[in-house]
Design a protein around this motif. Structure first.
Motif, PDB file in Angstrom:
ATOM      1  N   SER A 422     -13.739 -87.628 -10.845  1.00 11.44           N
ATOM      2  CA  SER A 422     -14.511 -86.805  -9.909  1.00 11.44           C
ATOM      3  C   SER A 422     -15.737 -86.186 -10.555  1.00 11.44           C
ATOM      4  CB  SER A 422     -13.626 -85.702  -9.306  1.00 11.44           C
ATOM      5  OG  SER A 422     -13.104 -84.857 -10.316  1.00 11.44           O
ATOM      6  N   ASP A 423     -15.715 -86.001 -11.884  1.00 14.94           N
ATOM      7  CA  ASP A 423     -16.875 -85.403 -12.546  1.00 14.94           C
ATOM      8  C   ASP A 423     -16.852 -85.799 -14.024  1.00 14.94           C
ATOM      9  OD1 ASP A 423     -19.009 -82.913 -12.228  1.00 14.94           O
ATOM     10  OD2 ASP A 423     -18.152 -83.032 -14.229  1.00 14.94           O
ATOM     11  N   VAL A 424     -17.998 -86.239 -14.529  1.00 11.27           N
ATOM     12  CA  VAL A 424     -18.133 -86.582 -15.943  1.00 11.27           C
ATOM     13  C   VAL A 424     -19.339 -85.835 -16.491  1.00 11.27           C
ATOM     14  CG1 VAL A 424     -18.462 -88.416 -17.646  1.00 11.27           C
ATOM     15  CG2 VAL A 424     -17.150 -88.880 -15.552  1.00 11.27           C
ATOM     16  N   ASN A 425     -19.076 -84.811 -17.287  1.00  9.21           N
ATOM     17  CA  ASN A 425     -20.148 -83.994 -17.874  1.00  9.21           C
ATOM     18  C   ASN A 425     -21.155 -83.528 -16.831  1.00  9.21           C
ATOM     19  OD1 ASN A 425     -19.402 -83.627 -20.527  1.00  9.21           O
ATOM     20  ND2 ASN A 425     -20.515 -85.405 -21.296  1.00  9.21           N
ATOM     21  N   GLY A 426     -20.640 -83.074 -15.686  1.00 11.77           N
ATOM     22  CA  GLY A 426     -21.508 -82.513 -14.661  1.00 11.77           C
ATOM     23  C   GLY A 426     -22.004 -83.496 -13.626  1.00 11.77           C
ATOM     24  N   LYS A 427     -21.718 -84.790 -13.777  1.00 18.10           N
ATOM     25  CA  LYS A 427     -22.121 -85.790 -12.789  1.00 18.10           C
ATOM     26  C   LYS A 427     -20.935 -86.107 -11.879  1.00 18.10           C
ATOM     27  CE  LYS A 427     -24.723 -89.262 -13.883  1.00 18.10           C
ATOM     28  NZ  LYS A 427     -25.257 -90.487 -14.530  1.00 18.10           N
ATOM     29  N   SER A 428     -21.093 -85.812 -10.601  1.00 20.12           N
ATOM     30  CA  SER A 428     -20.019 -86.103  -9.654  1.00 20.12           C
ATOM     31  C   SER A 428     -19.940 -87.597  -9.373  1.00 20.12           C
ATOM     32  CB  SER A 428     -20.260 -85.357  -8.339  1.00 20.12           C
ATOM     33  OG  SER A 428     -20.171 -83.963  -8.532  1.00 20.12           O
ATOM     34  N   THR A 429     -18.738 -88.066  -9.094  1.00 15.24           N
ATOM     35  CA  THR A 429     -18.545 -89.471  -8.761  1.00 15.24           C
ATOM     36  C   THR A 429     -17.312 -89.593  -7.893  1.00 15.24           C
ATOM     37  OG1 THR A 429     -18.434 -91.714  -9.675  1.00 15.24           O
ATOM     38  CG2 THR A 429     -17.145 -90.030 -10.799  1.00 15.24           C
ATOM     39  N   ARG A 430     -17.205 -90.725  -7.204  1.00 11.93           N
ATOM     40  CA  ARG A 430     -16.055 -90.977  -6.332  1.00 11.93           C
ATOM     41  C   ARG A 430     -15.649 -92.436  -6.436  1.00 11.93           C
ATOM     42  NH1 ARG A 430     -15.558 -87.946  -1.734  1.00 11.93           N
ATOM     43  NH2 ARG A 430     -13.573 -89.042  -1.522  1.00 11.93           N
ATOM     44  N   GLY A 431     -14.359 -92.685  -6.229  1.00 12.95           N
ATOM     45  CA  GLY A 431     -13.867 -94.035  -6.028  1.00 12.95           C
ATOM     46  C   GLY A 431     -13.485 -94.813  -7.268  1.00 12.95           C
ATOM     47  N   ILE A 432     -13.661 -94.243  -8.471  1.00  8.39           N
ATOM     48  CA  ILE A 432     -13.312 -94.961  -9.703  1.00  8.39           C
ATOM     49  C   ILE A 432     -11.888 -94.581 -10.093  1.00  8.39           C
ATOM     50  CG2 ILE A 432     -13.876 -95.327 -12.122  1.00  8.39           C
ATOM     51  CD1 ILE A 432     -16.758 -94.528 -11.449  1.00  8.39           C
ATOM     52  N   LEU A 433     -10.975 -95.551 -10.007  1.00 12.07           N
ATOM     53  CA  LEU A 433      -9.577 -95.315 -10.346  1.00 12.07           C
ATOM     54  C   LEU A 433      -9.298 -95.809 -11.759  1.00 12.07           C
ATOM     55  CD1 LEU A 433      -7.739 -96.411  -7.071  1.00 12.07           C
ATOM     56  CD2 LEU A 433      -8.051 -94.080  -7.920  1.00 12.07           C
ATOM     57  N   LYS A 434      -8.621 -94.979 -12.543  1.00 10.88           N
ATOM     58  CA  LYS A 434      -8.329 -95.339 -13.933  1.00 10.88           C
ATOM     59  C   LYS A 434      -6.965 -94.774 -14.319  1.00 10.88           C
ATOM     60  CE  LYS A 434     -11.965 -95.918 -16.800  1.00 10.88           C
ATOM     61  NZ  LYS A 434     -10.868 -96.082 -17.731  1.00 10.88           N
ATOM     62  N   ASP A 435      -6.481 -95.225 -15.487  1.00  8.54           N
ATOM     63  CA  ASP A 435      -5.306 -94.607 -16.083  1.00  8.54           C
ATOM     64  C   ASP A 435      -5.608 -94.044 -17.464  1.00  8.54           C
ATOM     65  OD1 ASP A 435      -4.895 -96.815 -18.076  1.00  8.54           O
ATOM     66  OD2 ASP A 435      -4.334 -97.970 -16.320  1.00  8.54           O
ATOM     67  N   THR A 436      -6.800 -94.375 -18.000  1.00 10.50           N
ATOM     68  CA  THR A 436      -7.248 -93.902 -19.311  1.00 10.50           C
ATOM     69  C   THR A 436      -8.727 -93.584 -19.196  1.00 10.50           C
ATOM     70  OG1 THR A 436      -5.661 -95.412 -20.362  1.00 10.50           O
ATOM     71  CG2 THR A 436      -7.363 -94.475 -21.774  1.00 10.50           C
ATOM     72  N   VAL A 437      -9.156 -92.470 -19.768  1.00  9.63           N
ATOM     73  CA  VAL A 437     -10.574 -92.112 -19.710  1.00  9.63           C
ATOM     74  C   VAL A 437     -10.970 -91.485 -21.039  1.00  9.63           C
ATOM     75  CG1 VAL A 437     -10.149 -89.833 -18.674  1.00  9.63           C
ATOM     76  CG2 VAL A 437     -12.373 -90.948 -18.366  1.00  9.63           C
ATOM     77  N   VAL A 438     -12.169 -91.826 -21.510  1.00  8.54           N
ATOM     78  CA  VAL A 438     -12.682 -91.240 -22.744  1.00  8.54           C
ATOM     79  C   VAL A 438     -13.407 -89.936 -22.391  1.00  8.54           C
ATOM     80  CG1 VAL A 438     -14.247 -91.513 -24.692  1.00  8.54           C
ATOM     81  CG2 VAL A 438     -12.908 -93.464 -23.891  1.00  8.54           C
ATOM     82  N   VAL A 439     -12.930 -88.844 -22.974  1.00  3.31           N
ATOM     83  CA  VAL A 439     -13.588 -87.551 -22.809  1.00  3.31           C
ATOM     84  C   VAL A 439     -14.500 -87.367 -24.015  1.00  3.31           C
ATOM     85  CG1 VAL A 439     -13.263 -85.085 -22.410  1.00  3.31           C
ATOM     86  CG2 VAL A 439     -11.514 -86.721 -21.648  1.00  3.31           C
ATOM     87  N   PRO A 440     -15.830 -87.351 -23.805  1.00  2.75           N
ATOM     88  CA  PRO A 440     -16.753 -87.324 -24.950  1.00  2.75           C
ATOM     89  C   PRO A 440     -16.581 -86.069 -25.796  1.00  2.75           C
ATOM     90  CG  PRO A 440     -17.909 -87.813 -22.891  1.00  2.75           C
ATOM     91  CD  PRO A 440     -16.534 -87.362 -22.523  1.00  2.75           C
ATOM     92  N   LEU A 441     -17.036 -86.150 -27.057  1.00  3.45           N
ATOM     93  CA  LEU A 441     -16.949 -84.979 -27.917  1.00  3.45           C
ATOM     94  C   LEU A 441     -17.674 -83.819 -27.270  1.00  3.45           C
ATOM     95  CD1 LEU A 441     -19.329 -85.239 -31.007  1.00  3.45           C
ATOM     96  CD2 LEU A 441     -19.678 -86.521 -28.918  1.00  3.45           C
ATOM     97  N   TYR A 442     -17.025 -82.662 -27.286  1.00  6.93           N
ATOM     98  CA  TYR A 442     -17.529 -81.440 -26.658  1.00  6.93           C
ATOM     99  C   TYR A 442     -17.852 -81.657 -25.178  1.00  6.93           C
ATOM    100  CZ  TYR A 442     -18.100 -79.924 -31.524  1.00  6.93           C
ATOM    101  OH  TYR A 442     -17.888 -79.607 -32.847  1.00  6.93           O
ATOM    102  N   GLY A 443     -17.215 -82.651 -24.556  1.00  7.37           N
ATOM    103  CA  GLY A 443     -17.519 -82.979 -23.170  1.00  7.37           C
ATOM    104  C   GLY A 443     -16.431 -82.518 -22.222  1.00  7.37           C
ATOM    105  N   ARG A 444     -16.692 -82.772 -20.926  1.00  6.78           N
ATOM    106  CA  ARG A 444     -15.772 -82.337 -19.873  1.00  6.78           C
ATOM    107  C   ARG A 444     -15.668 -83.443 -18.832  1.00  6.78           C
ATOM    108  NH1 ARG A 444     -18.398 -77.805 -17.157  1.00  6.78           N
ATOM    109  NH2 ARG A 444     -17.960 -76.733 -19.122  1.00  6.78           N
TER     110      ARG A 444
END
Length: 478
Positions: A422-444
């Motif tokens: 739903s959000d990667v470092n402040g960028k909203s998104t929809r529809g991407i289904l995953k079971d693993t995600v990389v959270v960047p260093l110092y990221g959200r």
């Protein structure tokens, strides 16, 4: 996108709700098999010597005497039995990564899956869902033993077929990125973070300057168990379309790869069709992640598909791609520095996701040398276990917010569930289904999920040492 193959994995999303309702009622045991019945699949865990490079053998443990293990194909919704025979002197677990199956067969001891005893065997029974590119691998704890768990050759592709594949490609290949001969070091090892850019919303005001603990690194790499130039090239013909299944089976680091002169037309992430298929020049995968993409073979020659980092590629993380009737030295062309962005593949103009019923925050921390001589990894200030800290109610919608307050990028995996970015470092998104995600260093990163898989579910960093040193937690249902 005109390519009809973009629907290869639509079944993964179209049938997700039905899979969620049924998975909890399927496959309820992992017990010794009756002697009179034959399993659909047999996996034998045994030591082997793998020739990664000419006359360079690695002592490891493998499935059915090969690295990677055999590509397993199952039909979505059709029950299967898998016999696992353990010819080693240590208990083992086989995890069915990305499947919606009950905890007792998922393959994690923390969830209650019985191990496969040393010198023994066990039968797994389950109904494979959802359709798409999954994988299977050891889920044994390694602790300080660099010859256990995901440091070994116990991994392979698991393809769940729905019958909806239109087959608009000429060739299908499976490629696993891998590192070998791991060793401990007190030097910085995160090559994937050397050029990290972008927002760092979770960077602490004051950084922890205490000496770092020992970390694991490697200097030998492979694709499909062979270092660059050691195996057979991938042979292709001009004018064809090749469907490539990519998997980072590493225990250690995120990897970025490219095929100069060509683009990856991304169709699916972690086996789930993306709303917006797009061509990209590079693909980045964290340990545990998969990318399905097709490549238009329209640049005749002999090329190198491999890591964008020269040191890593030259140490083995590459594969020669050879067009028919082409005889020349393999060519590598330096690639532009491009930041991988999940949101490129999201649903355009979809607006923000609906508000969740509940929000759960998970802040990742590191205590340098906190588990001497290693680092201690924490979630919300504590290492595993987290007794009843993360509790879900069936049917509710949750937003998990991953706050990475460390200087490492973490590939985090939640067992037995799919989640929507739903959000990667402040960028909203929809529809991407995953079971693993990389959270960047110092990221959200924020993800949404519906609590539809009752039972225990393990959440952890897919870097083996991080998981073994505290970076995991159990989600449970009330």
């Amino acid at each position: 996108m005109s390519f009809a193959g973009a629907t290869l994995y639509q079944a993964a999303t179209a049938k997700l709700a039905a899979a969620s309702d049924q998975a909890q009622h399927m496959g309820h045991s992992a017990s010794a098999p009756p002697a009179e019945t034959a399993a659909d699949i047999t996996l034998r865990i045994a030591p082997m010597a793998l020739e990664v490079a000419p006359s360079h053998f690695v002592s490891t443990i493998a499935y059915n005497g090969s690295v990677p293990g055999p590509v397993l194909r199952m039909r979505e919704g059709k029950p299967v039995t898998v016999d696992v025979i353990n010819d080693t002197d240590a208990a083992e677990l086989v995890h069915w990564h990305g499947l919606l199956v009950p905890a007792e067969v998922d393959g994690a001891e923390e969830e209650g899956t019985p191990p496969v005893p040393a010198g023994g065997r066990r039968r797994y029974r389950f109904t494979p869902r959802p359709a798409g590119t999954r994988w299977y691998h050891s889920h044994a704890m390694a602790a300080g033993d660099l010859h256990r768990g995901s440091y070994t050759g116990q991994f392979g592709f698991l393809m769940i077929d729905s019958g909806a594949d239109p087959g608009h490609y000429d060739q299908e290949v499976f490629l696993v990125l891998r590192d070998w001969e791991p060793f401990y070091t007190d030097q910085p090892v995160d090559t994937d973070d050397q050029e990290a850019r972008g927002p760092q919303p979770e960077k602490p005001t004051v950084l922890d300057t205490r000496p770092n603990g020992l970390e694991v690194t490697s200097q030998l790499f492979s694709i499909n168990g062979k270092a660059l130039g050691a195996g057979e090239p991938l042979r292709v013909r001009a004018g064809t379309r090749v469907l490539v299944h990519l998997l980072n089976g590493s225990a250690l680091e995120n990897r970025t790869i490219a095929l100069p002169g060509h683009e990856f037309h991304v169709l699916a992430l972690d086996g789930n069709a993306v709303p917006t298929p797009r061509p990209v020049k590079v693909v980045t995968l964290g340990p545990g992640e998969r990318v399905d993409a097709y490549i238009e073979m329209n640049r005749p020659g002999v090329w190198i598909l491999g890591s964008t980092i020269d040191l890593i590629r030259n140490a083995g993380l590459g594969l020669i791609v050879e067009y028919a009737n082409q005889h020349r030295e393999p060519l590598w062309v330096p690639q532009p520095s491009i930041q991988w962005d999940y949101t490129l593949f999201g649903r355009p103009s979809a607006g923000p996701p609906p508000p969740p019923d509940h929000t759960i925050e998970l802040a990742f921390g590191k205590i340098p040398s906190g588990q001497a001589p290693f680092n201690l990894w924490t979630i919300n200030g504590k290492p595993y276990p987290h007794e009843r800290e993360f509790v879900l109610q069936q049917g509710r919608r949750y937003r998990l917010i991953f706050r990475n307050r460390t200087d490492d990028s973490h590939p985090v995996h939640l067992h037995r569930h799919l989640f929507e970015l739903s959000d990667v470092n402040g960028k909203s998104t929809r529809g991407i289904l995953k079971d693993t995600v990389v959270v960047p260093l110092y990221g959200r990163v924020a993800v949404d999920l519906v609590a539809d898989q009752p039972g225990l579910s393990l959440f952890h960093c897919h870097i083996q040492q991080h998981m073994d040193s505290g970076f995991k937690a159990l989600f449970r249902y009330v």
